[in-house]
Design a protein around this motif. Structure first.
Motif, PDB file in Angstrom:
ATOM      1  N   PRO A 148       0.845  -1.207   0.000  1.00 28.11           N
ATOM      2  CA  PRO A 148       0.000   0.000   0.000  1.00 28.11           C
ATOM      3  C   PRO A 148       0.876   1.252   0.000  1.00 28.11           C
ATOM      4  N   LEU A 149       0.334   2.343  -0.506  1.00 28.58           N
ATOM      5  CA  LEU A 149       1.022   3.636  -0.525  1.00 28.58           C
ATOM      6  C   LEU A 149       0.161   4.664   0.180  1.00 28.58           C
ATOM      7  N   VAL A 150       0.765   5.412   1.105  1.00 26.56           N
ATOM      8  CA  VAL A 150       0.083   6.474   1.847  1.00 26.56           C
ATOM      9  C   VAL A 150       0.766   7.800   1.539  1.00 26.56           C
ATOM     10  N   VAL A 151      -0.026   8.808   1.175  1.00 26.80           N
ATOM     11  CA  VAL A 151       0.475  10.163   0.938  1.00 26.80           C
ATOM     12  C   VAL A 151      -0.087  11.061   2.033  1.00 26.80           C
ATOM     13  N   LEU A 152       0.806  11.707   2.797  1.00 29.11           N
ATOM     14  CA  LEU A 152       0.416  12.575   3.906  1.00 29.11           C
ATOM     15  C   LEU A 152       0.518  14.033   3.457  1.00 29.11           C
ATOM     16  N   LEU A 153      -0.594  14.775   3.556  1.00 36.33           N
ATOM     17  CA  LEU A 153      -0.665  16.157   3.089  1.00 36.33           C
ATOM     18  C   LEU A 153      -0.839  17.107   4.278  1.00 36.33           C
ATOM     19  N   HIS A 154       0.081  18.049   4.404  1.00 35.70           N
ATOM     20  CA  HIS A 154       0.123  18.937   5.569  1.00 35.70           C
ATOM     21  C   HIS A 154      -0.927  20.033   5.505  1.00 35.70           C
ATOM     22  N   GLY A 155      -1.086  20.734   6.612  1.00 36.05           N
ATOM     23  CA  GLY A 155      -1.982  21.871   6.699  1.00 36.05           C
ATOM     24  C   GLY A 155      -1.323  23.150   6.212  1.00 36.05           C
ATOM     25  N   TYR A 156      -2.123  24.189   6.050  1.00 34.01           N
ATOM     26  CA  TYR A 156      -1.637  25.487   5.584  1.00 34.01           C
ATOM     27  C   TYR A 156      -0.594  26.042   6.551  1.00 34.01           C
ATOM     28  N   GLY A 157       0.556  26.453   6.008  1.00 34.10           N
ATOM     29  CA  GLY A 157       1.610  27.035   6.820  1.00 34.10           C
ATOM     30  C   GLY A 157       2.553  26.024   7.425  1.00 34.10           C
ATOM     31  N   SER A 158       2.248  24.746   7.292  1.00 34.21           N
ATOM     32  CA  SER A 158       3.120  23.712   7.836  1.00 34.21           C
ATOM     33  C   SER A 158       3.975  23.140   6.711  1.00 34.21           C
ATOM     34  N   SER A 159       4.375  21.892   6.835  1.00 34.54           N
ATOM     35  CA  SER A 159       5.220  21.232   5.838  1.00 34.54           C
ATOM     36  C   SER A 159       5.009  19.734   5.958  1.00 34.54           C
ATOM     37  N   GLY A 160       5.493  18.999   4.957  1.00 38.54           N
ATOM     38  CA  GLY A 160       5.396  17.556   5.035  1.00 38.54           C
ATOM     39  C   GLY A 160       6.137  17.007   6.239  1.00 38.54           C
ATOM     40  N   ALA A 161       7.331  17.568   6.513  1.00 35.63           N
ATOM     41  CA  ALA A 161       8.108  17.130   7.667  1.00 35.63           C
ATOM     42  C   ALA A 161       7.394  17.463   8.970  1.00 35.63           C
ATOM     43  N   GLY A 162       6.816  18.668   9.036  1.00 32.77           N
ATOM     44  CA  GLY A 162       6.101  19.060  10.246  1.00 32.77           C
ATOM     45  C   GLY A 162       4.883  18.196  10.506  1.00 32.77           C
ATOM     46  N   GLN A 163       4.140  17.861   9.426  1.00 33.98           N
ATOM     47  CA  GLN A 163       2.951  17.026   9.590  1.00 33.98           C
ATOM     48  C   GLN A 163       3.326  15.632  10.062  1.00 33.98           C
ATOM     49  N   GLU A 164       4.423  15.098   9.516  1.00 31.47           N
ATOM     50  CA  GLU A 164       4.893  13.781   9.955  1.00 31.47           C
ATOM     51  C   GLU A 164       5.364  13.820  11.406  1.00 31.47           C
ATOM     52  N   ASP A 165       6.004  14.897  11.803  1.00 33.93           N
ATOM     53  CA  ASP A 165       6.460  15.021  13.189  1.00 33.93           C
ATOM     54  C   ASP A 165       5.284  15.033  14.153  1.00 33.93           C
ATOM     55  N   TYR A 166       4.149  15.562  13.711  1.00 32.78           N
ATOM     56  CA  TYR A 166       2.924  15.606  14.526  1.00 32.78           C
ATOM     57  C   TYR A 166       2.240  14.236  14.573  1.00 32.78           C
ATOM     58  N   MET A 167       2.075  13.602  13.422  1.00 34.06           N
ATOM     59  CA  MET A 167       1.276  12.372  13.360  1.00 34.06           C
ATOM     60  C   MET A 167       2.107  11.086  13.436  1.00 34.06           C
ATOM     61  N   LYS A 168       3.372  11.150  13.022  1.00 32.84           N
ATOM     62  CA  LYS A 168       4.318  10.041  13.178  1.00 32.84           C
ATOM     63  C   LYS A 168       3.879   8.750  12.480  1.00 32.84           C
ATOM     64  N   PHE A 169       3.382   8.888  11.260  1.00 30.68           N
ATOM     65  CA  PHE A 169       3.042   7.693  10.491  1.00 30.68           C
ATOM     66  C   PHE A 169       4.287   6.915  10.083  1.00 30.68           C
TER      67      PHE A 169
END
Length: 292
Positions: A50-71
């Protein structure tokens, strides 16, 4: 509700940058900067992943979103591939990253960037490098990333099997059903003051509420627009007990589609997610596949 972009960015910014861990050493770059590519250490090349694409919120970043959710910490355990790209930066204002997702959120500078095409190109590139399961390509989006997930799913239901949106919303307009069904999970806090659970507007551009969003997609998927409460979950560590109600719309749905709403009673726009939050999302996604 009129929200100035700077205030919205402040509300959505979880972590702006962080240093990737060794597990994220692989990258891909299609002309908009390097994108972390997290692949299971023992990927089985004989079986599609499977492939998962994580999309961040406005003003954040892909790295920041991953740091928050830790997938990324779940990649080896569940055997999926993860990418977490960046949106482009605004040409003016506070130079925030954004996705051109809907009239409401969050293309405040009227950019012509085609983010749908970009994300689909990233998916195609990963498929060219690895044995990806065409029936299990998923999007996870937070806020502006949630809006973007709905747009991509609508425009490319032949590619996307399911999406999970935290505090996002469907498009402003209720459009004809997409050509194929897509499984949809909306997660939303009732005390979200940035993207309202009930629906509102940003700078005069309306967006639907959580219930309207999931009922619209239930109808798209041929489901009965009457949900059933099926469970209670613990998604927010600062709220006591099982604070989240699960309402499922899966009666009569066409193959490859369903709709579900997880309502966090008292939850905010950036909830203090529980230890099992991300696991529960991944397990929900991996249990669903598209019709191909």
């Amino acid at each position: 509700m009129r929200i100035f972009p700077a205030l919205l960015a402040l509300s959505l910014l979880v972590v702006s940058e962080f240093s990737p861990s060794p597990a994220m050493a692989q990258t891909l770059d299609l002309g908009r900067g390097e994108v972390p590519l997290n692949v299971p250490a023992e990927i089985d090349t004989a079986n599609p992943a499977p492939l998962v694409v994580l999309l961040h919120g406005y003003g954040s970043s892909g790295a920041g979103q991953e740091d928050y959710m830790k997938f990324g910490e779940l990649v080896d355990r569940y055997g999926f591939i993860l990418i977490n790209p960046d949106g482009t930066r605004e040409s003016g204002g506070d130079n925030n990253r954004f996705w051109n997702a809907s009239t409401a959120c969050c293309n405040f500078m009227q950019s012509q960037v085609d983010d749908t095409a970009y994300v689909i190109s990233l998916i195609d590139e990963v498929k060219s490098r690895f044995n990806v399961d065409d029936r299990r390509v998923y999007l996870i989006g937070h806020s502006n990333g949630g809006f973007m997930s709905y747009r991509i799913a609508y425009e490319h239901p032949d590619t996307i099997a399911a999406i999970a949106s935290l505090a996002g919303a469907a498009s402003t307009e209720s459009l004809p059903a997409p050509t194929r069904s897509v499984h949809v999970l909306q997660i939303h806090g009732t005390s979200d003051t940035t993207i309202s659970y009930e629906g509102s507007d940003i700078n005069g551009n309306n967006y639907p509420g959580a219930i309207e969003t999931v009922e619209r997609w239930a109808a798209y998927n041929g489901c009965a627009v009457q949900g059933d409460t099926t469970a209670m979950l613990d998604l927010e560590r600062n709220l006591d007990g099982m604070e989240t109600t699960v309402v499922r719309y899966d009666d009569g749905c066409r193959t490859g589609g369903s709709s579900e709403l997880w309502t966090i009673a008292g939850g905010s726009h950036v909830p203090a997610i529980s230890d099992s939050f991300s696991e529960q999302i991944i397990e929900w996604l991996l249990a669903r596949s598209g019709e191909r």
